[in-house]
Design an enzyme around this catalytic site. Sequence first.
Site, PDB file in Angstrom:
ATOM      1  N   HIS A   1     -31.407  12.999  -7.528  1.00 25.23           N
ATOM      2  CA  HIS A   1     -32.446  13.993  -7.232  1.00 25.23           C
ATOM      3  C   HIS A   1     -31.831  15.408  -7.794  1.00 25.23           C
ATOM      4  O   HIS A   1     -30.796  15.698  -7.755  1.00 25.23           O
ATOM      5  CB  HIS A   1     -32.351  14.081  -5.636  1.00 25.23           C
ATOM      6  CG  HIS A   1     -33.631  14.451  -5.008  1.00 25.23           C
ATOM      7  ND1 HIS A   1     -33.932  15.860  -5.091  1.00 25.23           N
ATOM      8  CD2 HIS A   1     -34.751  14.020  -4.305  1.00 25.23           C
ATOM      9  CE1 HIS A   1     -35.239  16.131  -4.674  1.00 25.23           C
ATOM     10  NE2 HIS A   1     -35.632  14.845  -4.073  1.00 25.23           N
TER      11      HIS A   1
ATOM     12  N   ALA B   1     -21.723  26.466  -3.694  1.00 24.46           N
ATOM     13  CA  ALA B   1     -22.848  26.091  -2.867  1.00 24.46           C
ATOM     14  C   ALA B   1     -24.069  26.263  -3.644  1.00 24.46           C
ATOM     15  O   ALA B   1     -25.307  26.052  -2.942  1.00 24.46           O
ATOM     16  CB  ALA B   1     -22.697  26.623  -1.475  1.00 24.46           C
ATOM     17  N   GLY B   2     -24.310  26.973  -4.815  1.00 21.59           N
ATOM     18  CA  GLY B   2     -25.446  27.359  -5.653  1.00 21.59           C
ATOM     19  C   GLY B   2     -26.437  28.227  -4.683  1.00 21.59           C
ATOM     20  O   GLY B   2     -25.931  29.485  -4.339  1.00 21.59           O
TER      21      GLY B   2
ATOM     22  N   GLY C   1     -29.979  37.796  -0.385  1.00 18.62           N
ATOM     23  CA  GLY C   1     -28.408  37.491  -0.936  1.00 18.62           C
ATOM     24  C   GLY C   1     -28.154  37.907  -2.280  1.00 18.62           C
ATOM     25  O   GLY C   1     -29.025  38.641  -2.913  1.00 18.62           O
TER      26      GLY C   1
ATOM     27  N   HIS D   1     -23.661  31.227  -5.519  1.00 18.66           N
ATOM     28  CA  HIS D   1     -22.526  30.790  -4.812  1.00 18.66           C
ATOM     29  C   HIS D   1     -21.605  29.721  -5.809  1.00 18.66           C
ATOM     30  O   HIS D   1     -22.308  29.021  -6.194  1.00 18.66           O
ATOM     31  CB  HIS D   1     -22.750  30.387  -3.451  1.00 18.66           C
ATOM     32  CG  HIS D   1     -21.497  30.135  -2.817  1.00 18.66           C
ATOM     33  ND1 HIS D   1     -20.665  29.248  -3.100  1.00 18.66           N
ATOM     34  CD2 HIS D   1     -21.038  30.939  -1.731  1.00 18.66           C
ATOM     35  CE1 HIS D   1     -19.619  29.199  -2.126  1.00 18.66           C
ATOM     36  NE2 HIS D   1     -19.970  30.129  -1.163  1.00 18.66           N
ATOM     37  N   PRO D   2     -20.613  30.317  -6.034  1.00 16.58           N
ATOM     38  CA  PRO D   2     -19.728  29.188  -6.895  1.00 16.58           C
ATOM     39  C   PRO D   2     -19.913  27.791  -6.861  1.00 16.58           C
ATOM     40  O   PRO D   2     -19.927  27.159  -7.687  1.00 16.58           O
ATOM     41  CB  PRO D   2     -18.362  30.113  -6.823  1.00 16.58           C
ATOM     42  CG  PRO D   2     -18.483  31.100  -6.425  1.00 16.58           C
ATOM     43  CD  PRO D   2     -19.672  31.418  -5.649  1.00 16.58           C
TER      44      PRO D   2
END
Length: 308
Positions: A81, A170-171, A162, A167-168
């Site tokens: 997915h 968590a994307g 944001g 995020h390194p």
Amino acid sequence: MALLECVPNVSEGRRPDVVDTLVQAVRRVPGVRLLDHSSDRAHNRSVITMAGESAPLKEAVLALFEGAVAAIDLRAHVGEHPRLGAVDVVPFVPLEGATLDECVTLARETGAEVARRFKVPVYLYEEASNDPTRTRLEDIRRGQFEGLAAKMSTPGWAPDYGPIEPHPSAGASAIGARRLLIAYNVNLATKRLDVAKKIAAAVRYSSGGLPHVKAMGVALEDRGIVQVSMNLTNYEQTPISLVFDAVVREAERYGVAVLENEIVGLVPAAALVGASESFLRFGSVSQRQILETRLKQTSEKWKVESGE
């Protein structure tokens, strides 16, 4: 009381201990009813369905992010997915006594707090979007986690909330408001992924198919078959039976049989009217998957536990 539904999708479907930790984090929030959760190993994805008023749902989503950001690293994530983030998508849906506008407000408030607390970029989508050129989830997710840094540096693709870089581990996440949606899959008795992709293209609206249908072809390698994985965004205008007929018709063009189909998560009872299990060849549809049944069951349980 305005009752809303929230259906977060997280990018983890192969580690039951991690999924259980996330489910329990949601379950512990007072005022939130956990309606359902399911995991798919091939997709490497889990869907959690919960209901409640705005404030408890917001707290549950924040608790979910806290656990997911700590446990899921997309740099090592593989699945069929498409995904953008550890908590990939968070839709808010109006149920009893709630409006879509309330869901929009909640999506924006939650998105801002997720970005502030966890440093995860957030894109607003569907009805909550501030930008009419990027309301569709598939557009926001295009390029996936691996292409996210480059996409975010492209004009027009800074997040709504944001940091302007992923995020390194968590994307990023998409948080939005929408109406009820049915996640619906049809499994084909073949290994030919090209056939599943051609059928998906034939039935999805964006490439000239049925209104209110989003579709993609994926391989279920552990079963040796392929799947047409779909989201039905308006089951009243485009019912399940119509979609099933279209998939069967397209499959017959390639000499491929339909093996079975399935609903992921919960479904309104009205969506099953005229769609018998024998006709649609559902692998399994239980009363626990009927949205109204789960709402009633969890309401009675919640009243007992809260002393009402």
